[in-house]
Design a protein around this motif. Structure first.
Motif, mmCIF file in Angstrom:
data_model
loop_
_atom_site.group_PDB
_atom_site.id
_atom_site.type_symbol
_atom_site.label_atom_id
_atom_site.label_comp_id
_atom_site.label_asym_id
_atom_site.label_seq_id
_atom_site.Cartn_x
_atom_site.Cartn_y
_atom_site.Cartn_z
ATOM 1 N N PHE A 196 0.879 -1.208 -0.087
ATOM 2 C CA PHE A 196 0.060 -0.045 0.153
ATOM 3 C C PHE A 196 0.885 1.316 -0.078
ATOM 4 O O PHE A 196 0.651 2.278 -0.476
ATOM 5 C CB PHE A 196 -0.865 -0.080 1.277
ATOM 6 C CG PHE A 196 -2.193 -0.855 0.969
ATOM 7 C CD1 PHE A 196 -3.233 -0.585 -0.052
ATOM 8 C CD2 PHE A 196 -2.367 -2.048 1.677
ATOM 9 C CE1 PHE A 196 -4.242 -1.468 -0.275
ATOM 10 C CE2 PHE A 196 -3.426 -2.792 1.523
ATOM 11 C CZ PHE A 196 -4.423 -2.620 0.343
ATOM 12 N N LYS A 224 1.926 1.752 -3.449
ATOM 13 C CA LYS A 224 0.699 2.039 -4.389
ATOM 14 C C LYS A 224 0.426 3.757 -3.970
ATOM 15 O O LYS A 224 0.135 4.345 -4.978
ATOM 16 C CB LYS A 224 -0.456 1.132 -3.968
ATOM 17 C CG LYS A 224 -1.763 1.346 -4.818
ATOM 18 C CD LYS A 224 -2.665 0.534 -4.219
ATOM 19 C CE LYS A 224 -4.178 0.357 -5.202
ATOM 20 N NZ LYS A 224 -4.838 -0.380 -4.719
ATOM 21 N N ARG A 225 0.633 3.984 -2.900
ATOM 22 C CA ARG A 225 0.220 5.406 -2.620
ATOM 23 C C ARG A 225 1.305 6.390 -3.288
ATOM 24 O O ARG A 225 1.263 7.568 -3.805
ATOM 25 C CB ARG A 225 0.402 5.533 -1.088
ATOM 26 C CG ARG A 225 0.010 6.939 -0.668
ATOM 27 C CD ARG A 225 -0.090 7.226 0.971
ATOM 28 N NE ARG A 225 1.268 6.897 1.215
ATOM 29 C CZ ARG A 225 1.459 6.538 2.414
ATOM 30 N NH1 ARG A 225 0.627 6.450 3.445
ATOM 31 N NH2 ARG A 225 2.696 6.315 2.904
#
Length: 65
Positions: free
Chosen positions: A57, A60-61
């Protein structure tokens, strides 16, 4: 005669519930013992899964920005 049979059946029912509860409780205690002996392995696996999830994550961010 009917009342004594009813009391006997209630007593027998209570005894079976008591025995069943004891067996279930015994299995739960055994399960906790297994967790205690394998706590290091379980903790390591959870740590790796947490790291992988956070890494995914975070990456992804960063890609979105």
């Amino acid at each position: 005669m009917f009342e004594t049979n009813e009391h006997f059946i209630r007593a027998l029912s209570g005894i079976t519930y008591y025995i069943s509860g004891g067996l279930i409780l015994g299995n739960l205690v055994n399960f906790v013992t297994v967790l205690d002996t394998h706590a290091g392995a379980i903790g390591s696996i959870l740590g790796v899964l947490t790291f992988a999830t956070n890494f995914y994550f975070h990456r992804k961010r960063v890609k979105v920005k």
